[in-house]
Design a protein around this motif. Structure first.
Motif, short mmCIF file in Angstrom:
data_model
loop_
_atom_site.label_atom_id
_atom_site.label_comp_id
_atom_site.label_asym_id
_atom_site.label_seq_id
_atom_site.Cartn_x
_atom_site.Cartn_y
_atom_site.Cartn_z
N ASP A 147 0.84 -0.90 -0.25
CA ASP A 147 -0.19 0.08 0.12
C ASP A 147 0.87 1.22 -0.04
N LEU A 148 2.06 1.11 0.39
CA LEU A 148 3.16 2.26 0.81
C LEU A 148 3.16 2.70 -0.16
N MET A 149 4.18 1.21 -0.91
CA MET A 149 4.82 1.82 -1.91
C MET A 149 3.98 2.08 -3.19
N LYS A 150 2.30 1.84 -3.29
CA LYS A 150 1.66 1.97 -4.69
C LYS A 150 0.88 4.29 -4.29
N THR A 151 1.84 4.14 -3.23
CA THR A 151 0.74 5.94 -3.04
C THR A 151 2.68 6.98 -2.67
N GLY A 152 3.82 6.00 -2.46
CA GLY A 152 5.08 6.60 -3.01
C GLY A 152 5.40 6.78 -1.49
N VAL A 153 5.37 6.64 -1.10
CA VAL A 153 5.78 6.53 0.84
C VAL A 153 7.08 5.80 0.92
N GLU A 154 6.58 4.34 0.74
CA GLU A 154 7.98 3.82 0.26
C GLU A 154 8.46 3.28 -1.27
N ARG A 155 9.94 3.57 -1.20
CA ARG A 155 9.71 3.67 -2.93
C ARG A 155 11.50 2.44 -2.49
N PRO A 156 11.05 1.22 -2.52
CA PRO A 156 12.27 0.54 -2.49
C PRO A 156 12.69 0.22 -3.66
N ALA A 157 13.87 -0.58 -3.86
CA ALA A 157 14.36 -0.65 -4.57
C ALA A 157 14.85 -2.26 -5.40
N ARG A 158 15.17 -2.90 -4.06
CA ARG A 158 14.27 -4.44 -3.97
C ARG A 158 13.39 -5.41 -3.08
N LEU A 159 13.01 -5.96 -3.03
CA LEU A 159 12.31 -6.62 -1.79
C LEU A 159 12.83 -7.97 -1.86
N VAL A 160 13.07 -8.31 -0.87
CA VAL A 160 12.96 -9.95 -0.32
C VAL A 160 11.67 -10.53 0.36
N ASP A 161 11.12 -11.54 -0.55
CA ASP A 161 9.83 -12.07 0.19
C ASP A 161 10.06 -12.96 1.40
N LEU A 162 9.89 -13.25 2.56
CA LEU A 162 10.32 -14.22 3.15
C LEU A 162 9.31 -15.06 3.37
N ALA A 163 8.27 -15.55 2.49
CA ALA A 163 7.63 -16.34 2.31
C ALA A 163 7.68 -17.61 2.50
N ALA A 164 8.71 -18.04 1.98
CA ALA A 164 9.21 -19.49 1.64
C ALA A 164 10.21 -19.55 3.63
N LEU A 165 10.27 -18.63 4.00
CA LEU A 165 11.24 -19.44 5.35
C LEU A 165 11.13 -20.12 6.02
N PRO A 166 11.14 -20.82 6.43
CA PRO A 166 11.01 -21.66 7.76
C PRO A 166 10.92 -21.31 9.46
N LEU A 167 9.57 -20.00 9.21
CA LEU A 167 9.14 -19.16 10.18
C LEU A 167 8.08 -19.13 10.54
N ASP A 168 7.21 -20.17 10.23
CA ASP A 168 5.54 -20.04 9.85
C ASP A 168 5.23 -21.24 10.88
N ARG A 169 5.88 -21.70 11.99
CA ARG A 169 5.32 -22.75 13.05
C ARG A 169 5.35 -21.47 14.11
N ILE A 170 4.31 -22.41 15.16
CA ILE A 170 4.31 -22.10 16.54
C ILE A 170 4.29 -23.14 17.69
N ASP A 171 5.77 -23.15 18.25
CA ASP A 171 6.02 -24.37 19.19
C ASP A 171 5.99 -23.41 20.57
N ARG A 172 5.66 -24.59 21.47
CA ARG A 172 6.15 -24.24 22.64
C ARG A 172 7.24 -25.23 22.86
N ALA A 173 7.90 -24.94 23.78
CA ALA A 173 9.14 -25.43 24.96
C ALA A 173 8.71 -26.31 25.91
N ALA A 174 9.16 -26.97 26.18
CA ALA A 174 9.35 -28.08 27.23
C ALA A 174 8.89 -26.72 29.06
N ASP A 175 9.59 -25.93 29.04
CA ASP A 175 9.08 -25.04 29.47
C ASP A 175 7.83 -24.61 29.79
N GLY A 176 7.07 -24.70 28.67
CA GLY A 176 5.83 -23.68 28.49
C GLY A 176 5.60 -22.61 27.38
#
Ligand SMILES: Cc1cc2nc3c(=O)[nH]c(=O)nc-3n(C[C@H](O)[C@H](O)[C@H](O)COP(=O)(O)OP(=O)(O)OC[C@H]3O[C@@H](n4cnc5c(N)ncnc54)[C@H](O)[C@@H]3O)c2cc1C
Ligand code: SF4
Length: 331
Positions: free
Chosen positions: A36-65
């Motif tokens: 949205d901010l790119m469309k309005t020109g507030v953000e004008r990045p030269a590169r986007l690094v998409d994070l969708a394929a990173l292994p950060l899409d889990r919710i994990d409970r540790a032994a201590d809760g």
């Protein structure tokens, strides 16, 4: 829109390397704010690094809760997760109070924390704004500031932070975890967002180029299990808060053993209500004590002419939410 390069990073080291120290590169979560901010020109990045394929899409409970929520978990997946619903219901309610179903399906935890303010002057490229263009001025102070800050603001910027999720994370002592090319780091939420001061363009304590990898919640406790989030907005859904409260209450024999309180839409960052917590701990859980606690926090309020309504609004909200939690404890 300005042309930009696009890469989907397969792993964290590649994401960090692709962003490098390029000030014109941005990580892309769900894109619901950045694009949205790119469309309005507030953000004008030269590169986007998409994070969708990173292994950060889990919710994990540790032994201590304790529970670790990955940065690319969507707001929708976070809201329905059973560990969060049971151990930190305030978080579930905060997420569900935000945006719309479609947006929550796209929006990620990392992106939600770093979304930008909804101050109308911030996105109006025809005028000044210290947050968008340091040193240019803040037209909101003498202009339209109905939705702006009443706590912790400065003459340089009176915008509020828009995230609902961040308010609940601030109340319950969550920590942000991140990676840089120098290694792993962690920040408590109460230090994550910077006070506005004279540098409103600097919003967080994240090192430059840092990739948020997730958020860690401490193990559930009575004060997190009996918790809630309430948001006041100008229409019933699909609107940002004009005031909100995340609260948890642990009562024993009618006395407040522990309380957690954070306020939203009142400051440049989610506002941990330490003065209210101190005022209430060890006191009988009564309406008088709840009101005194709210007043202790709001004594520091410095509203502008157009947003003084927020002070009684938040005061009433704190009392109502604490009363609701105390009644639950009685059942
Ligand atoms: C109409 C509308 C209504 C909304 N209402 C609400 C509401 O009521 N409450 C609310 O809380 N929110 C609301 N939102 C905001 C919405 O929740 C955010 O747009 C969303 O959470 C951003 O997540 P994202 O993954 O799409 O972020 P993006 O748009 O992809 O990114 C946002 C920023 O975060 C950075 N970023 C993303 N991920 C990472 C990471 N892992 N590490 C480092 N940097 C990262 C990006 O570079 C960018 O600067 C609304 C949005 C819209 C459009
Ligand atoms: S309140 Fe902040 S974001 Fe809004 S115009 Fe002033 S400096 Fe810009």
């Amino acid at each position: 829109m300005k042309e930009f390069a696009y890469d989907r990073a397969p792993d964290i080291p590649t994401a960090l390397a692709l962003l490098g120290d390029d000030p014109d590169a941005r990580y892309l979560g769900g894109g619901t704010n950045l694009v949205d901010l790119m469309k309005t020109g507030v953000e004008r990045p030269a590169r986007l690094v998409d994070l969708a394929a990173l292994p950060l899409d889990r919710i994990d409970r540790a032994a201590d809760g304790s529970v670790h929520i990955g940065a690319t978990v969507t707001n929708s997946d976070l809201a329905v997760h059973p560990d969060i619903r049971r151990g930190h219901p305030a978080l579930t309610r905060a997420v569900l109070a935000g945006a719309s179903g479609q947006l929550r399906n796209m929006a990620t935890v990392g992106g939600n924390l770093l979304q930008r303010t909804r101050c109308p002057y911030f996105t109006d490229l025809t005028g000044p704004c210290n947050k968008r263009e340091p040193g240019s001025g803040c037209p909101a102070v003498a202009g339209e500031h109905r939705h702006h800050a009443v706590l912790g603001a400065s003459g340089h910027c009176v915008a509020v932070h828009p995230s609902d999720l961040a308010v609940a994370l601030t109340a319950f002592d969550a920590r942000v975890t991140y990676e840089t090319t120098d290694g792993t780091g962690t920040l408590p939420f109460t230090d994550f967002y910077l006070p506005v001061g004279d540098t409103p363009h600097r919003e967080t304590a994240l090192p430059s180029g840092a990739l948020i990898t997730g958020v860690t919640l401490p193990p559930p406790a009575p004060v997190t299990v009996r918790s809630t989030y309430r948001k006041v907005r100008e229409r019933a859904s699909y609107a940002f808060a004009i005031g909100s409260v995340a609260a948890g209450l642990d009562i024993e024999d009618g006395i407040v053993r522990e309380v957690r309180l954070a306020l939203g839409a009142v400051a440049s960052r989610p506002w941990r209500a330490y003065a209210a917590e101190r005022a209430l701990t060890g006191r009988p859980a009564t309406a008088t004590a709840f009101t005194d606690a709210a007043d202790a926090e709001l004594a520091a309020a410095a509203p502008l002419p157009g947003n003084a309504y927020k002070v009684p609004l938040v005061r009433n909200l704190v009392v109502a939410v604490l009363t609701e939690l105390a009644q639950e404890a009685d059942r």
